[in-house]
Scaffold this motif. Structure first.
Motif, short mmCIF file in Angstrom:
data_model
loop_
_atom_site.label_atom_id
_atom_site.label_comp_id
_atom_site.label_asym_id
_atom_site.label_seq_id
_atom_site.Cartn_x
_atom_site.Cartn_y
_atom_site.Cartn_z
N GLY A 28 0.63 -1.27 0.05
CA GLY A 28 0.04 0.04 -0.03
C GLY A 28 0.90 1.23 0.06
N GLN A 29 2.03 1.11 -0.58
CA GLN A 29 2.71 2.33 -0.43
C GLN A 29 2.23 3.28 -1.61
OE1 GLN A 29 7.23 1.70 -1.67
NE2 GLN A 29 6.89 3.74 -2.78
N GLU A 30 2.08 4.59 -1.03
CA GLU A 30 1.62 5.50 -1.88
C GLU A 30 2.50 6.22 -2.78
OE1 GLU A 30 -0.61 10.06 -1.32
OE2 GLU A 30 -0.43 8.47 0.09
N PRO A 31 2.33 6.21 -3.93
CA PRO A 31 3.16 6.46 -5.09
C PRO A 31 3.11 8.00 -5.18
CG PRO A 31 1.22 5.54 -6.12
CD PRO A 31 1.04 5.45 -4.72
N SER A 32 4.36 8.67 -5.59
CA SER A 32 4.18 10.20 -6.05
C SER A 32 3.23 10.37 -7.08
CB SER A 32 5.45 10.71 -6.48
OG SER A 32 5.84 10.02 -7.73
N GLY A 33 2.89 11.40 -7.34
CA GLY A 33 1.95 11.88 -8.60
C GLY A 33 2.53 11.55 -9.88
N LEU A 34 3.81 11.60 -9.73
CA LEU A 34 4.39 11.36 -11.26
C LEU A 34 4.38 9.96 -11.27
CD1 LEU A 34 7.26 13.90 -11.11
CD2 LEU A 34 5.28 13.94 -12.39
N ILE A 35 4.67 9.14 -10.42
CA ILE A 35 4.91 7.57 -10.59
C ILE A 35 3.30 7.26 -10.91
CG2 ILE A 35 5.27 5.54 -9.35
CD1 ILE A 35 7.66 6.71 -8.16
N MET A 36 2.41 7.92 -10.17
CA MET A 36 1.01 7.25 -10.35
C MET A 36 0.58 7.56 -11.64
SD MET A 36 -2.24 8.74 -8.04
CE MET A 36 -1.44 8.74 -6.62
N LEU A 37 0.88 8.57 -12.22
CA LEU A 37 0.52 8.96 -13.69
C LEU A 37 1.33 8.05 -14.68
CD1 LEU A 37 0.34 12.97 -13.42
CD2 LEU A 37 -1.70 11.30 -13.72
N ALA A 38 2.60 7.81 -14.37
CA ALA A 38 3.36 6.90 -15.28
C ALA A 38 2.77 5.61 -15.14
CB ALA A 38 4.94 7.00 -14.84
N ILE A 39 2.73 5.32 -14.28
CA ILE A 39 2.00 3.77 -14.03
C ILE A 39 0.57 3.74 -14.78
CG2 ILE A 39 0.92 2.03 -12.43
CD1 ILE A 39 3.13 2.84 -10.53
N ALA A 40 -0.28 4.48 -14.65
CA ALA A 40 -1.66 4.58 -15.03
C ALA A 40 -1.50 4.62 -16.73
CB ALA A 40 -2.44 5.88 -14.65
N LYS A 41 -0.55 5.56 -17.11
CA LYS A 41 -0.36 5.58 -18.65
C LYS A 41 0.21 4.28 -19.23
CE LYS A 41 2.31 8.40 -22.10
NZ LYS A 41 2.91 9.46 -22.37
N SER A 42 1.16 3.65 -18.43
CA SER A 42 1.63 2.56 -19.03
C SER A 42 0.64 1.28 -19.12
CB SER A 42 2.49 1.78 -17.72
OG SER A 42 3.82 2.72 -17.93
N LEU A 43 -0.48 1.51 -18.36
CA LEU A 43 -1.46 0.51 -18.09
C LEU A 43 -2.89 0.98 -18.88
CD1 LEU A 43 -1.57 -0.37 -14.48
CD2 LEU A 43 -0.87 -1.98 -16.25
N ASN A 44 -2.63 2.02 -19.69
CA ASN A 44 -3.56 2.74 -20.50
C ASN A 44 -4.94 2.84 -19.82
OD1 ASN A 44 -4.56 4.11 -22.89
ND2 ASN A 44 -5.46 2.24 -23.81
N LYS A 45 -4.77 3.51 -18.56
CA LYS A 45 -5.79 3.55 -17.66
C LYS A 45 -5.99 4.97 -17.06
CE LYS A 45 -7.50 -0.75 -17.52
NZ LYS A 45 -8.79 -1.01 -17.90
N ASP A 46 -7.03 5.48 -16.69
CA ASP A 46 -7.19 6.75 -15.90
C ASP A 46 -6.58 6.25 -14.50
OD1 ASP A 46 -8.57 8.69 -13.93
OD2 ASP A 46 -9.50 9.38 -15.60
#
Length: 77
Positions: free
Chosen positions: A37-55
């Motif tokens: 449950g580590q909270e990612p930074s905003g940039l990592i959160m966005l990079a992960i979502a983009k990599s998964l093609n998800k919002d």
């Protein structure tokens, strides 16, 4: 932080290593987010979502998080 990262990643058949590579993070970071449950930074959160093609909200803002935000009076977009 509650999230659906593991569920979303597995649903599309992507490995932890592949997600880490695509999002320019480490496997350990992905594992810590998924399992601990580590909270990612905003940039990592966005990079992960983009990599998964998800919002990002589909992955990181689960009902529990949304309810907590609403209870605290914060607006949820």
């Amino acid at each position: 932080m509650n999230n659906k990262l593991r569920e979303v990643r597995m649903d599309i058949g992507m490995s932890v290593s592949e997600l880490a590579r695509r999002s320019n993070t480490s496997r350990q970071t992905i594992t810590n987010i998924e399992l601990h449950g580590q909270e990612p930074s905003g940039l990592i959160m966005l990079a992960i979502a983009k990599s998964l093609n998800k919002d990002p909200r589909e992955i990181f803002f689960t009902e529990n998080v949304i309810q907590d935000l609403q209870k605290s009076g914060q607006e949820v977009v």
